[in-house]
Design a protein around this motif. Structure first.
Motif, PDB file in Angstrom:
ATOM      1  N   PRO A 263      15.227  -6.275  -3.027  1.00  0.00           N
ATOM      2  CA  PRO A 263      15.218  -7.280  -1.946  1.00  0.00           C
ATOM      3  C   PRO A 263      15.425  -6.668  -0.552  1.00  0.00           C
ATOM      4  N   ILE A 264      16.223  -5.610  -0.466  1.00  0.00           N
ATOM      5  CA  ILE A 264      16.438  -4.973   0.851  1.00  0.00           C
ATOM      6  C   ILE A 264      15.160  -4.250   1.269  1.00  0.00           C
ATOM      7  N   LEU A 265      14.488  -3.629   0.334  1.00  0.00           N
ATOM      8  CA  LEU A 265      13.214  -2.983   0.647  1.00  0.00           C
ATOM      9  C   LEU A 265      12.211  -4.008   1.179  1.00  0.00           C
ATOM     10  N   GLU A 266      12.227  -5.207   0.581  1.00  0.00           N
ATOM     11  CA  GLU A 266      11.309  -6.253   1.055  1.00  0.00           C
ATOM     12  C   GLU A 266      11.637  -6.666   2.476  1.00  0.00           C
ATOM     13  N   THR A 273       4.478   3.612  -2.914  1.00  0.00           N
ATOM     14  CA  THR A 273       3.181   4.015  -3.458  1.00  0.00           C
ATOM     15  C   THR A 273       3.363   4.822  -4.740  1.00  0.00           C
ATOM     16  N   GLY A 274       2.286   4.891  -5.517  1.00  0.00           N
ATOM     17  CA  GLY A 274       2.284   5.787  -6.671  1.00  0.00           C
ATOM     18  C   GLY A 274       3.093   5.296  -7.838  1.00  0.00           C
ATOM     19  N   THR A 275       3.454   4.036  -7.832  1.00  0.00           N
ATOM     20  CA  THR A 275       4.243   3.520  -8.935  1.00  0.00           C
ATOM     21  C   THR A 275       3.648   2.188  -9.366  1.00  0.00           C
ATOM     22  N   THR A 276       3.865   1.797 -10.608  1.00  0.00           N
ATOM     23  CA  THR A 276       3.292   0.557 -11.114  1.00  0.00           C
ATOM     24  C   THR A 276       4.128  -0.616 -10.622  1.00  0.00           C
ATOM     25  N   LEU A 277       3.508  -1.491  -9.842  1.00  0.00           N
ATOM     26  CA  LEU A 277       4.207  -2.671  -9.357  1.00  0.00           C
ATOM     27  C   LEU A 277       3.715  -3.881 -10.132  1.00  0.00           C
ATOM     28  N   ASN A 278       4.527  -4.941 -10.203  1.00  0.00           N
ATOM     29  CA  ASN A 278       4.008  -6.163 -10.794  1.00  0.00           C
ATOM     30  C   ASN A 278       3.236  -6.949  -9.734  1.00  0.00           C
ATOM     31  N   LEU A 279       2.516  -7.978 -10.178  1.00  0.00           N
ATOM     32  CA  LEU A 279       1.589  -8.670  -9.284  1.00  0.00           C
ATOM     33  C   LEU A 279       2.299  -9.218  -8.042  1.00  0.00           C
ATOM     34  N   SER A 280       3.482  -9.797  -8.240  1.00  0.00           N
ATOM     35  CA  SER A 280       4.134 -10.434  -7.092  1.00  0.00           C
ATOM     36  C   SER A 280       4.604  -9.364  -6.099  1.00  0.00           C
ATOM     37  N   GLU A 281       5.016  -8.191  -6.610  1.00  0.00           N
ATOM     38  CA  GLU A 281       5.395  -7.111  -5.694  1.00  0.00           C
ATOM     39  C   GLU A 281       4.201  -6.615  -4.886  1.00  0.00           C
ATOM     40  N   ILE A 282       3.074  -6.476  -5.582  1.00  0.00           N
ATOM     41  CA  ILE A 282       1.876  -6.021  -4.877  1.00  0.00           C
ATOM     42  C   ILE A 282       1.480  -7.046  -3.826  1.00  0.00           C
ATOM     43  N   ARG A 283       1.518  -8.335  -4.209  1.00  0.00           N
ATOM     44  CA  ARG A 283       1.158  -9.385  -3.254  1.00  0.00           C
ATOM     45  C   ARG A 283       2.098  -9.360  -2.046  1.00  0.00           C
ATOM     46  N   HIS A 284       3.377  -9.136  -2.304  1.00  0.00           N
ATOM     47  CA  HIS A 284       4.324  -9.092  -1.191  1.00  0.00           C
ATOM     48  C   HIS A 284       3.975  -7.947  -0.240  1.00  0.00           C
ATOM     49  N   GLN A 285       3.701  -6.778  -0.808  1.00  0.00           N
ATOM     50  CA  GLN A 285       3.398  -5.634   0.041  1.00  0.00           C
ATOM     51  C   GLN A 285       2.111  -5.865   0.828  1.00  0.00           C
ATOM     52  N   ILE A 286       1.135  -6.505   0.175  1.00  0.00           N
ATOM     53  CA  ILE A 286      -0.111  -6.833   0.882  1.00  0.00           C
ATOM     54  C   ILE A 286       0.167  -7.780   2.040  1.00  0.00           C
ATOM     55  N   SER A 287       0.995  -8.761   1.780  1.00  0.00           N
ATOM     56  CA  SER A 287       1.229  -9.745   2.842  1.00  0.00           C
ATOM     57  C   SER A 287       2.029  -9.109   4.000  1.00  0.00           C
ATOM     58  N   CYS A 288       2.883  -8.121   3.674  1.00  0.00           N
ATOM     59  CA  CYS A 288       3.582  -7.393   4.746  1.00  0.00           C
ATOM     60  C   CYS A 288       2.576  -6.717   5.673  1.00  0.00           C
ATOM     61  N   VAL A 289       1.599  -6.042   5.058  1.00  0.00           N
ATOM     62  CA  VAL A 289       0.594  -5.342   5.849  1.00  0.00           C
ATOM     63  C   VAL A 289      -0.220  -6.353   6.657  1.00  0.00           C
ATOM     64  N   ASP A 290      -0.619  -7.466   6.005  1.00  0.00           N
ATOM     65  CA  ASP A 290      -1.414  -8.485   6.683  1.00  0.00           C
ATOM     66  C   ASP A 290      -0.688  -9.035   7.905  1.00  0.00           C
ATOM     67  N   GLU A 291       0.586  -9.303   7.723  1.00  0.00           N
ATOM     68  CA  GLU A 291       1.359  -9.845   8.843  1.00  0.00           C
ATOM     69  C   GLU A 291       1.384  -8.855  10.005  1.00  0.00           C
TER      70      GLU A 291
END
Lengths: 365, 365, 365, 365
Positions: A263-266, A273-291
């Motif tokens: 949660p602090i990383l979020e 990078t380079g690690t297997t994330l679950n779908l919601s983690e990937i979506r969160h990271q995508i939305s961070c970049v989008d924002e």
């Protein structure tokens, strides 16, 4: 000294982002290194590495050579461990980190591990640093037990004199009168480090605290202090570890640590990078970049009034087809450097430029 | 750890006395090392060395390799300086000290200088220590900037693992919150060091204080703290020194320093070997030794009442010709080991034993 | 800050010499304070005080109020102890030292003891310092455990704001990472302190080391570092002391300590007042002063060539009766201030001036 | 020592939660204290206080008495400031914090401010601590610059000897060799403190870093380290502040800080009382509490299998009307202590107990 230091923001303004295999470190990219203090044998190292990778680590640590206070303590497996490290790096396709202590071992070590580490006791072992300056692997440079920021950055400079910019600083606690923790983790200097240097800085809570129970809050504080990564000692069975047992997490504890820090990383919008994330983690990271993209678009649009004013005063027309074409060509080239599709980039900027032109027309009225 | 450490008093009870050329260090023997921070060229090094020798130094320091915080500072002349150091050692017949930083330089350096020095930054450069363990030269081991006594002695142990006992510890100040002096000279630990180890310990007031004005009182305090020597930076022209100028004494200041410390050395009954003394200094040192001999004689005689009582209770005769003969033979052998005239030693102990026998007869009555 | 601090050499060039009863502290005058940590009862305090005075102490320490880490430790006898301290001071005619911790206790304490002490924990208890500024007793100001020189001298300034110049600084060790000694005795700063301030500085080896075995070498080093005194914990029976037992000397150990430090005191030409010396000690101290007088005479005579040259160039006659008369009158007045016989001083300077005049005549030729 | 310390978890297992006016500190409740270093005048203090309250502070700091290194620096307005502080506390209905330095000022100060603060320099001013033990106001006890955890907690014990349990520890940085930050913020000790004591601990990043630019990351790290609050210096115009200007935030910066820390506070599930929250913040805090209630319910239900097994082995019936009645009565009483509606509590627990009974029946089958 008037010389511009290579570590400084005067030399390079933007954060250095290091790429090693499919992992990025620096800027938005956060590193989580984990693994045993020492490579004790093939099974122990592979077992721990596979487990921490599964839990979320994207770098594997483990020493072939160990700096030990007493000459009669376990000194590491040496070359045998280097072979094991190389095999793991190839099988798991994950970058490996290992310490180097002797200038004569630099070349071989650089051929077996991805990232080389300079320990706190060797931060001012200048002959070692000079030898390391000749290789191109990323290097983790730990802070000496009583090193000032100035001395630490100067040691980084030694590593950079022949052009290697892939240097990672690592805060691991300093010596103070307070001995209830093994060292005192000095997190307040992280923002100061960031002002002075473009190099990434990670934190080692295992050596800093010397106490398994203090590692989770120290990791959370390190992330909240804007560090670029963590390096944590994990052993499949800390009770029988040949070194640093009391500060090593077991595999379940490491997995729980990852849950605690996510949660602090979020909040800090860090990308792993380079690690297997679950779908919601990937979506969160995508939305961070989008924002962040949207934020930059807004920043771009906010310049419209200045543009209008400038063009009016200097009697320049709003629409400048030559200039627009020039920009689109330039960005297409830049896209290629980043291995992005130039057509995509051109389409996006065509939209942006058109929008901005329309805004100028509308507001000018 | 149950292993008996070679540095410890459990391993060796009596003070280690190191002999190098005609200089002794340890026990009653006090060392005064002086010379420039770095060997800058042949003239500068020879000129300074000749001058400090004349003033009273019995060891010459001077570095061929310099550990420098910045990669862009003067790094030492390297091999060229080693040749100059070897030449001076041969011409002046005085032991030379030089720092070694790289395991690959150990062997060559050991062939050019008499005493090798490990700097504070390399106190836990274990690969260097392991390489140094293979040579037989005396080694000065400086204390790390934030090293505990325990860590320091463990590093000495690294140097001793292959049998070299000629290790000299060197206190050079520790890092503390107080920055008005460059480091904080930690003299109170000297008596603690002496309790734990048989190795000699010298003091470096130049690096400890970083300030020329503080060197004389620091030297006096170091002698009064029961240290075994001093190592002092002297330059014939500190204004133009390529390193450590502000803490270097000039030649006149060094000469004055020697005058200031001599009375404290006399009080502490220290003997300086390998240097030209004037007649009154030699006479003083002789009388110091004589007084100690007399003191030991009195100690021996004070055992007479216990002897009488024991022999009476156990009905042993006072005169035991076999025992006396045995002792005299044993001491004659010991004399040869010390390269003393066995006949002289036998004569002296014949006198002592006779006196003690007579005292027993007299007091028994 | 442009304000001239009262502690500074800019405010007062010469060393402050404090007189309390028949004891002087500062300049050539060395203080040896000894006694128990706390006044536990009348017998213990008197017995210890009488013994240490006999061994050579010229000040008696002993606390009525004790700053204790835990609220459940012995806190001192308070007012009862103050009465005992006052009685001892009167009976033995020796100055007494006691600690004060509460601004409300300052006035009463100042009426019962001669010298008041501010402990390390109260160095920046500014309300206490302000209250102490109102009294005239000499005050010992201990250095805080992590106080810089700047902060310490500023606290001394608080004590001096209303005119009291009888402030004694006391170095008692600082907190560092090295915990093998309780604190790290910071002797190198003594010469720096002397450059900045005219106030005397004494050393407390008992609290600095926390270890009886380290006190003697620390005392010798303190004297050799040019300090103005020592303050040492002594208890007639350290095993049963209510506080600070492990660092207290017993009476025999204190007596032995005095024997050990006397030769260093002689080398440093220190004079101890208010204590019974034997004839040879008195003669030694007299000869120290005499040698200094002779040294100053030689300095005066060495100015003859400059005088000759100046007078020749400016055509001033060698003999200037008006000037000589003026000088003699001035010195007679000065003598009275020092309570010296003015006739004696005039006679001495008449001889000196005549000699100097004759020398000028002789050398001019 | 066998005595159980009042600060310890052995004395009191649950976190102490301090209530002052409508603010809670400790456990889940996070405190944000802000305001100027010193109360300089009525307008400056009111203006700053109103602004920081609006931004989200729930406690107002501001000193009437200032501990200053130099006697010639501004020492605070004293009694005049106390009156201003009291007026503000009454008008804004917000708790106020002010420092007390003199035992003679304790009573008056306790009548004008809500929370009293003991500064780092007075952490071992035991006479002040003893006087403070007599009042009932909450007390903030700052850590001394070189105080160990042990000494700090012992000083807290002094404050608690007469029954006051409302003690708040405050970490504000320790003195180390690293002087690039004014002090070194020691966050790793917070989890250790939490293991040893039930008292809340807050963090002062202003004094710790001495640098405005470092405050935000330090605050974030402090929250992530599980501290219970922050105390921050804010001035409406730091440029003209009479003390601590360089480390003070202005009002806009404080407001931005609050925005920055809110996401971390949410992750750590902290609740801020006594301040105006917006609807979404309130809803978030409510949902945090709800989730914890649900978590505890699940914990309670997870005990069903053990209950079944125990009752079966001991042949106890599942339904025990007497026991259920007893529990409900006990909780109704407890509800009253917490000023909760007893009927509500009884209804809730009737539901819970019934559910648990049904589960036992179902699972038993």
């Amino acid at each position: 000294m008037s010389k511009i230091m290579r570590y400084s923001r005067d030399y390079k303004k933007k954060d250095t982002i290091i790429t090693v295999k499919n992992v990025k470190i620096g800027g938005k990219f956060f590193a989580i290194a984990a693994g045993p203090c020492a490579v004790e044998n093939r099974d122990q190292y592979f077992e721990t590495a596979i487990a921490v990778k599964k839990s979320g680590a994207n770098l594997i640590r483990g020493s072939a050579y160990k700096p030990r206070t007493s000459p009669y303590s376990f000194q590491g497996l040496g070359q045998e461990a280097l072979t094991i490290i190389r095999d793991l790096g190839e099988e798991l396709k994950i970058p490996t980190i290992t310490e180097v202590m002797d200038p004569r071992d630099v070349k071989t070590t650089s051929q077996h591990a991805d990232i080389l580490q300079v320990g706190a006791r060797n931060m001012q072992n200048f002959e070692l640093l000079k030898e390391l300056a000749k290789i191109n692997n990323p290097i983790i440079l730990k802070r000496g037990m009583s090193a000032t920021i100035e001395e630490w950055l100067n040691s980084a400079e030694y590593l950079m004199t022949e052009g290697n910019e892939n240097i990672i600083l690592c805060e691991r606690g300093i010596r103070t009168f307070e001995t209830i923790t093994r060292n005192t983790l000095d997190l307040s200097i992280i923002p100061l480090i960031k002002m002075r240097t473009h190099l990434p800085i990670i934190v080692d809570p295992s050596h800093a605290t010397g106490n398994r129970e203090l590692i989770t809050p120290a990791c959370k504080a390190a992330i909240a202090s804007n560090s670029d990564g963590l390096i944590i000692e994990v052993h499949q069975n800390p009770e029988v570890a040949m070194s640093d047992g009391p500060q090593s997490l077991d595999i379940a504890q490491f997995s729980e640590l990852i849950n605690q820090i996510k949660p602090i990383l979020e909040v800090e919008r860090k990308i792993i990078t380079g690690t297997t994330l679950n779908l919601s983690e990937i979506r969160h990271q995508i939305s961070c970049v989008d924002e962040d993209i949207i934020d930059l678009l807004a920043t771009r649009m906010s310049l419209v009034p200045s543009l209008i004013e400038f063009k009016r005063e200097n009697q320049i027309p709003i629409y400048q087809p030559e200039r627009e074409k020039e920009i689109l060509t330039k960005y297409a080239n830049l896209a290629q450097k980043y291995t992005l599709n130039p057509a995509l980039v051109q389409k996006i900027f065509d939209l942006i430029i058109t929008e901005m032109r329309e805004l100028q027309k509308k507001e000018r009225v």
